[in-house]
Design an enzyme around this catalytic site. Structure first.
Site, PDB file in Angstrom:
ATOM      1  N   SER A  65     132.362  75.130   5.914  1.00 17.76           N
ATOM      2  CA  SER A  65     133.815  75.046   5.757  1.00 17.76           C
ATOM      3  C   SER A  65     134.504  75.909   6.819  1.00 17.76           C
ATOM      4  O   SER A  65     135.476  75.487   7.453  1.00 17.76           O
ATOM      5  CB  SER A  65     134.241  75.520   4.360  1.00 17.76           C
ATOM      6  OG  SER A  65     133.589  74.777   3.355  1.00 17.76           O
ATOM      7  N   ALA A 159     134.704  69.962   3.344  1.00 13.47           N
ATOM      8  CA  ALA A 159     134.858  71.407   3.503  1.00 13.47           C
ATOM      9  C   ALA A 159     135.679  71.901   2.316  1.00 13.47           C
ATOM     10  O   ALA A 159     136.623  71.234   1.894  1.00 13.47           O
ATOM     11  CB  ALA A 159     135.576  71.709   4.812  1.00 13.47           C
ATOM     12  N   LYS A 160     135.305  73.059   1.792  1.00 16.04           N
ATOM     13  CA  LYS A 160     136.025  73.557   0.612  1.00 16.04           C
ATOM     14  C   LYS A 160     137.136  74.480   1.117  1.00 16.04           C
ATOM     15  O   LYS A 160     136.985  75.707   1.172  1.00 16.04           O
ATOM     16  CB  LYS A 160     135.045  74.271  -0.319  1.00 16.04           C
ATOM     17  CG  LYS A 160     135.571  74.446  -1.728  1.00 16.04           C
ATOM     18  CD  LYS A 160     134.456  74.866  -2.661  1.00 16.04           C
ATOM     19  CE  LYS A 160     134.970  75.457  -3.950  1.00 16.04           C
ATOM     20  NZ  LYS A 160     135.695  74.549  -4.827  1.00 16.04           N
ATOM     21  N   ALA A 161     138.220  73.851   1.540  1.00 20.12           N
ATOM     22  CA  ALA A 161     139.351  74.600   2.112  1.00 20.12           C
ATOM     23  C   ALA A 161     140.482  74.653   1.099  1.00 20.12           C
ATOM     24  O   ALA A 161     140.701  73.708   0.340  1.00 20.12           O
ATOM     25  CB  ALA A 161     139.826  73.907   3.377  1.00 20.12           C
ATOM     26  N   TYR A 165     143.205  71.783  -2.037  1.00 23.80           N
ATOM     27  CA  TYR A 165     143.543  71.937  -3.456  1.00 23.80           C
ATOM     28  C   TYR A 165     145.011  71.660  -3.735  1.00 23.80           C
ATOM     29  O   TYR A 165     145.441  71.680  -4.893  1.00 23.80           O
ATOM     30  CB  TYR A 165     143.058  73.311  -3.963  1.00 23.80           C
ATOM     31  CG  TYR A 165     141.552  73.232  -4.064  1.00 23.80           C
ATOM     32  CD1 TYR A 165     140.944  72.827  -5.239  1.00 23.80           C
ATOM     33  CD2 TYR A 165     140.758  73.419  -2.942  1.00 23.80           C
ATOM     34  CE1 TYR A 165     139.580  72.643  -5.305  1.00 23.80           C
ATOM     35  CE2 TYR A 165     139.394  73.243  -2.996  1.00 23.80           C
ATOM     36  CZ  TYR A 165     138.810  72.853  -4.181  1.00 23.80           C
ATOM     37  OH  TYR A 165     137.449  72.653  -4.244  1.00 23.80           O
TER      38      TYR A 165
END
Ligand code: PMP
Length: 295
Positions: A65, A159-161, A165
């Protein structure tokens, strides 16, 4: 979800007091959403102490990420794992929820700013009845969201950006407004994608289905574990395109995620899943918790 403060945080190589984890209001990470994170659990294992579950996979994804958004992350996966163990011990935690974050720092304006350093923090809080409870969950109701996941080529959904969210927030708020516990978003082309913070599984005639990576999902680490359990049990597994109506025809549906673990879905858009005993889901939960608690 309650935020439970603990005594210490880990920040840029040092263990500091919880209150020493502030960022400036003009930090790039706040202005432009350039920050990446992970959600990890530690479980008290049968041999005693807490063990970080799939820690290596989570920190590898954190690196991916960070790389996607050109955020410098100068700590190896091993160093981050060691930092997490240290933090759990300092905070005297057993079952815990761990939240590493890598934030683009204060100092420059404009979305294309380049950074030599990023602000790397790890938080660890207890998992208990009020905060990040662990264990078998009651069936929930879900509704199909009117919000779709971003199409390929817009931003890296894998990617955990933090910015991703924004989509999850809209899905969650709409679901609540419509009286559902969670929402399932469709992909840009109308296929089942994922819930606000978990992946979707469907069981039909003993076969396990889950949307493939091309449906705009974050490929969850829990999803991988569940796929391996299903394969170990000799079940047929399909990572594939799922239409919305497959959800209305499902024997069972469940959601997976590190925080939520494995959650049975009782209904979609008010239509009940066929098997209200959730046999396959319950069996999967048992196998999953066994793995989490194995030392
Ligand atoms: N999709 C989204 C959007 C999520 O936020 C999460 C939680 N990280 C998941 C899926 C499940 O991922 P994991 O199993 O790695 O927690």
């Amino acid at each position: 979800m309650a935020l439970v403060e603990t005594e210490y945080v880990w920040r840029n190589g040092k263990v500091l007091k919880w209150g020493d984890a502030q960022v400036h209001g003009l930090a790039h990470g706040l202005q432009y959403g350039v920050s990446v994170f992970e959600g990890i659990r530690a479980y008290t294992t049968i041999s005693g102490g807490p063990r970080v579950f799939k820690g290596r996979e989570h920190f590898e994804r954190l690196h991916f990420s960070a790389r996607s958004y050109r955020l410098p992350l100068p700590y190896t996966v091993d160093a981050l794992l060691a930092a997490t163990d240290e933090l759990l011990e300092k905070n005297g935690l057993g079952d815990a929820y761990i939240r590493p974050v890598v934030v683009a720092p204060y100092g420059q304006m404009g979305p294309g700013a380049q950074f030599d350093v990023a602000d790397v923090m790890i938080f660890a809080m207890p998992s208990n009845a009020e905060s990040y409870p662990s264990g078998p969950k009651q069936p929930i109701s879900v509704g199909i969201s009117s919000w779709r996941r971003p199409p390929p080529g817009t931003l890296p959904v894998g990617a955990k950006a933090s910015g991703n969210y924004l989509s999850s927030r809209l899905i969650a708020l709409e679901a609540r407004q419509n009286g559902y516990d969670d929402g399932i978003a469709l992909s840009h082309d109308g296929l089942v994608s994922e819930a606000q913070a978990s992946n979707v599984f469907v069981v039909k005639d003993g076969i396990v289905y889950t949307p493939s990576a091309s449906s705009g999902i974050l490929e969850g680490i829990t999803r991988d574990v569940v796929l391996s359990i299903a394969q170990d049990e000799g079940l047929k597994v399909h990572e594939t395109a799922l239409s919305r109506e497959t959800l209305y025809d499902a024997d069972e549906i469940f959601l997976t995620g590190t925080a939520s673990e494995i959650v049975p879905v009782g209904s979609v858009d008010g239509i009940s899943v066929v098997n209200q005993k959730f046999d396959r889901t319950r069996a999967m939960q048992t196998r999953y918790f066994d793995l989490c608690k194995m030392s």
